[in-house]
Design an enzyme around this catalytic site. Structure first.
Site, PDB file in Angstrom:
ATOM      1  N   ASP A  25      -0.858 -10.298   8.758  1.00  0.00           N
ATOM      2  CA  ASP A  25      -0.351 -11.736   8.861  1.00  0.00           C
ATOM      3  C   ASP A  25      -0.066 -12.259  10.206  1.00  0.00           C
ATOM      4  O   ASP A  25      -0.554 -13.562  10.449  1.00  0.00           O
ATOM      5  CB  ASP A  25       0.759 -12.199   7.819  1.00  0.00           C
ATOM      6  CG  ASP A  25       0.595 -11.893   6.365  1.00  0.00           C
ATOM      7  OD1 ASP A  25      -0.760 -11.313   5.963  1.00  0.00           O
ATOM      8  OD2 ASP A  25       1.280 -11.927   5.549  1.00  0.00           O
ATOM      9  N   GLY A  83       6.903  -9.077  13.892  1.00  0.00           N
ATOM     10  CA  GLY A  83       5.776  -8.306  13.139  1.00  0.00           C
ATOM     11  C   GLY A  83       4.551  -9.046  13.148  1.00  0.00           C
ATOM     12  O   GLY A  83       3.567  -9.221  12.447  1.00  0.00           O
ATOM     13  N   ALA A 104       8.088  -6.201   8.590  1.00  0.00           N
ATOM     14  CA  ALA A 104       8.942  -5.403   7.289  1.00  0.00           C
ATOM     15  C   ALA A 104       8.047  -3.982   6.970  1.00  0.00           C
ATOM     16  O   ALA A 104       6.772  -4.071   7.575  1.00  0.00           O
ATOM     17  CB  ALA A 104       8.404  -6.447   6.256  1.00  0.00           C
ATOM     18  N   GLU A 109       7.085  -9.027  -5.246  1.00  0.00           N
ATOM     19  CA  GLU A 109       7.858  -7.869  -5.786  1.00  0.00           C
ATOM     20  C   GLU A 109       9.300  -7.927  -5.855  1.00  0.00           C
ATOM     21  O   GLU A 109       9.944  -7.278  -6.582  1.00  0.00           O
ATOM     22  CB  GLU A 109       7.769  -6.717  -4.713  1.00  0.00           C
ATOM     23  CG  GLU A 109       6.272  -5.981  -4.811  1.00  0.00           C
ATOM     24  CD  GLU A 109       5.991  -5.200  -5.762  1.00  0.00           C
ATOM     25  OE1 GLU A 109       6.815  -4.706  -6.511  1.00  0.00           O
ATOM     26  OE2 GLU A 109       4.696  -5.088  -5.933  1.00  0.00           O
ATOM     27  N   SER A 148       8.057 -11.672  -1.018  1.00  0.00           N
ATOM     28  CA  SER A 148       6.923 -10.989  -1.741  1.00  0.00           C
ATOM     29  C   SER A 148       7.389 -11.311  -3.180  1.00  0.00           C
ATOM     30  O   SER A 148       8.553 -11.335  -3.674  1.00  0.00           O
ATOM     31  CB  SER A 148       7.232  -9.536  -1.428  1.00  0.00           C
ATOM     32  OG  SER A 148       6.651  -8.604  -2.408  1.00  0.00           O
ATOM     33  N   SER A 176       5.899  -2.819   5.008  1.00  0.00           N
ATOM     34  CA  SER A 176       4.712  -3.615   4.122  1.00  0.00           C
ATOM     35  C   SER A 176       4.415  -2.921   2.991  1.00  0.00           C
ATOM     36  O   SER A 176       3.718  -3.341   2.192  1.00  0.00           O
ATOM     37  CB  SER A 176       3.608  -4.152   4.858  1.00  0.00           C
ATOM     38  OG  SER A 176       2.792  -3.293   5.348  1.00  0.00           O
ATOM     39  N   TYR A 184      11.348  -1.318  -1.975  1.00  0.00           N
ATOM     40  CA  TYR A 184      10.624  -2.517  -1.131  1.00  0.00           C
ATOM     41  C   TYR A 184      11.041  -3.894  -1.565  1.00  0.00           C
ATOM     42  O   TYR A 184      11.603  -4.847  -1.037  1.00  0.00           O
ATOM     43  CB  TYR A 184       9.024  -2.542  -1.103  1.00  0.00           C
ATOM     44  CG  TYR A 184       8.490  -3.468  -0.606  1.00  0.00           C
ATOM     45  CD1 TYR A 184       8.092  -3.822   0.731  1.00  0.00           C
ATOM     46  CD2 TYR A 184       7.929  -4.867  -1.290  1.00  0.00           C
ATOM     47  CE1 TYR A 184       7.274  -4.869   1.383  1.00  0.00           C
ATOM     48  CE2 TYR A 184       7.413  -5.763  -0.706  1.00  0.00           C
ATOM     49  CZ  TYR A 184       7.092  -5.769   0.168  1.00  0.00           C
ATOM     50  OH  TYR A 184       6.215  -6.921   0.934  1.00  0.00           O
TER      51      TYR A 184
HETATM   52  P1  GDP Z   1       1.229  -3.928  -3.544  1.00  0.00           P
HETATM   53  O1  GDP Z   1       1.199  -4.915  -4.687  1.00  0.00           O
HETATM   54  O2  GDP Z   1       1.874  -4.597  -2.097  1.00  0.00           O
HETATM   55  O3  GDP Z   1       1.763  -2.473  -4.003  1.00  0.00           O
HETATM   56  O4  GDP Z   1      -0.235  -3.534  -2.983  1.00  0.00           O
HETATM   57  P2  GDP Z   1      -1.174  -2.424  -3.255  1.00  0.00           P
HETATM   58  O5  GDP Z   1      -2.610  -2.730  -2.591  1.00  0.00           O
HETATM   59  O6  GDP Z   1      -0.733  -1.057  -2.332  1.00  0.00           O
HETATM   60  O7  GDP Z   1      -1.264  -1.829  -4.549  1.00  0.00           O
HETATM   61  C1  GDP Z   1      -1.821  -2.934  -5.524  1.00  0.00           C
HETATM   62  C2  GDP Z   1      -1.833  -2.000  -6.755  1.00  0.00           C
HETATM   63  O8  GDP Z   1      -2.936  -1.410  -6.980  1.00  0.00           O
HETATM   64  C3  GDP Z   1      -0.831  -1.405  -7.427  1.00  0.00           C
HETATM   65  O9  GDP Z   1      -0.172  -1.638  -8.734  1.00  0.00           O
HETATM   66  C4  GDP Z   1      -1.051   0.268  -7.167  1.00  0.00           C
HETATM   67  O10 GDP Z   1      -0.565   0.947  -8.251  1.00  0.00           O
HETATM   68  C5  GDP Z   1      -2.555   0.102  -7.406  1.00  0.00           C
HETATM   69  N1  GDP Z   1      -3.416   1.125  -7.019  1.00  0.00           N
HETATM   70  C6  GDP Z   1      -4.410   1.774  -7.969  1.00  0.00           C
HETATM   71  N2  GDP Z   1      -5.015   2.720  -6.952  1.00  0.00           N
HETATM   72  C7  GDP Z   1      -4.282   2.477  -5.768  1.00  0.00           C
HETATM   73  C8  GDP Z   1      -4.573   3.346  -4.763  1.00  0.00           C
HETATM   74  O11 GDP Z   1      -5.371   4.417  -4.274  1.00  0.00           O
HETATM   75  N3  GDP Z   1      -3.819   2.944  -3.444  1.00  0.00           N
HETATM   76  C9  GDP Z   1      -2.907   1.911  -3.509  1.00  0.00           C
HETATM   77  N4  GDP Z   1      -2.186   1.647  -2.363  1.00  0.00           N
HETATM   78  N5  GDP Z   1      -2.688   1.272  -4.732  1.00  0.00           N
HETATM   79  C10 GDP Z   1      -3.480   1.659  -5.709  1.00  0.00           C
END
Ligand code: GDP
Length: 328
Positions: A20, A15, A90, A138, A136, A92, A160
């Site tokens: 990263d 990756g 991964a 998560e 992660s 991501s 994920y």
């Molecule tokens: P993640 O923590 O790996 O899922 O990283 P993300 O940056 O994709 O999302 C972080 C948080 O931002 C999550 O709780 C999403 O629900 C929230 N979020 C709010 N609006 C958006 C959006 O427009 N795009 C994404 N990707 N996340 C969003």
């Protein structure tokens, strides 16, 4: 191969084309390490400089392959015979894993487990490898405790996280069998190299477009979601420290401070010199997740003590650096 070349510190990074991977390659090269990287494909059959993945330094030796091809990856590992393996490859995005859960499992779980097995096989014949898994936050799903640490129950709530959890547990099993394998539970970490699928970069790119008069609004999902956002180069530093540590372990890597998406938006507009921003942001349910972890904040005390690791860039500076890069 000369003796000098044989004793050269060598790393294999899956990756390497991602955010990263590029920072990790820069750090390893700066430490005098020979870096081999796995990329899924090169955009052109001619691997000239211009067709390399963006940000991956010239000195990295690229190998084309897919981590889901277990035999090919095992053969490559034997050929490179690295001292360190960093498994970053991964799917991501949590959002994408809802759409393609089987692929999430194949890439985020099965490939990691197969790579660990290949590392263990090489260990068994006397070639010691230090394996570092990019895990992660998560894996904790929607935890009832905050901040989370290495003792927090693993209870993922999306495909994920489920796949990352399987890989994380496999690292623990390999370690129990004597492999120097560490799993780093990385909380969100951002940079100007973050893809637009992530909310942070979507925000900083969108705010920059508004500041330049090229866009009139920013459309987002759940503004109340909270994350512990750090600076990506700090997190790859933790990976390298884990590989270099005398014994392997699992580590939470986080800043310990949570912020909402709304706070990120406010900080990004502030960094672009826009104070009155509420009317520039529209919430669209399209961007809401089926299940969303509401509070993910990590306690990196173990990494602080055992690895001497600490985050170096505060939240507002992470945001400001990303906005500055997007303003160009
Ligand atoms: P993640 O923590 O790996 O899922 O990283 P993300 O940056 O994709 O999302 C972080 C948080 O931002 C999550 O709780 C999403 O629900 C929230 N979020 C709010 N609006 C958006 C959006 O427009 N795009 C994404 N990707 N996340 C969003």
């Amino acid at each position: 191969m000369s003796d000098g070349a044989k004793s050269q510190r060598r790393a294999f990074v899956t990756g390497i084309g991602g955010q990263d991977g590029s920072y990790l390659a820069e750090l390893l090269l700066a430490q005098g390490c020979e870096v081999h990287g796995l990329v899924r494909s090169l955009p052109s059959p001619l691997s000239s400089a211009s067709t390399r993945p963006p940000y991956v330094p010239e000195a990295v030796r690229l190998h084309v392959g897919d981590v889901t091809d277990h035999d090919a990856t095992r053969a490559l590992l034997a050929e490179i015979a690295p001292r360190e393996v960093y498994h970053l490859a991964a799917m991501s995005s949590v959002a994408r894993s809802w759409a393609e859960p089987e692929l999430a499992r194949e890439v985020n779980a099965d490939a990691a487990i197969a790579l660990l097995e290949a590392v263990a096989e090489m260990d068994a014949v006397g070639h010691d490898i230090r394996f570092v898994q990019a895990s992660s936050a998560e894996i904790f799903g929607a935890p009832s405790v905050s901040p989370q640490d290495e003792s927090t129950p693993i209870a993922p709530t999306n495909p994920y996280g489920e796949a990352k959890a399987a890989a994380h547990l496999a690292v623990g099993e390999a370690r129990a069998q004597g492999v120097h394998a560490s799993s780093l539970v990385l909380y969100n970490h951002e940079s100007p190299r973050r893809p637009l699928a992530f909310v942070t970069r979507k925000i900083t790119r969108g705010v920059a477009a508004i500041a330049r008069g090229e866009a009139s609004e920013l459309v987002l999902g759940n503004l109340d979601a909270r994350r512990d956002w750090g600076w990506a180069p700090d997190y790859v530093d933790a990976l390298v420290r884990a590989a270099g540590a005398e014994s392997a372990d699992d580590y939470v890597i986080a800043t310990g401070v949570g912020h909402s998406v709304r706070e990120f938006v406010a900080a990004a507009f502030a960094a672009a010199g826009i104070d009155d921003w509420e009317h520039l942001v529209r919430v669209d349910p399209e961007f809401f997740r089926p299940v969303d972890a509401t509070e993910l904040v990590g306690d990196a005390s173990r990494a602080r003590q055992a690895l001497g690791w600490a985050p170096t860039v505060a939240f507002t500076d992470v945001v400001a650096r990303m906005v500055a890069a997007d303003l160009g």
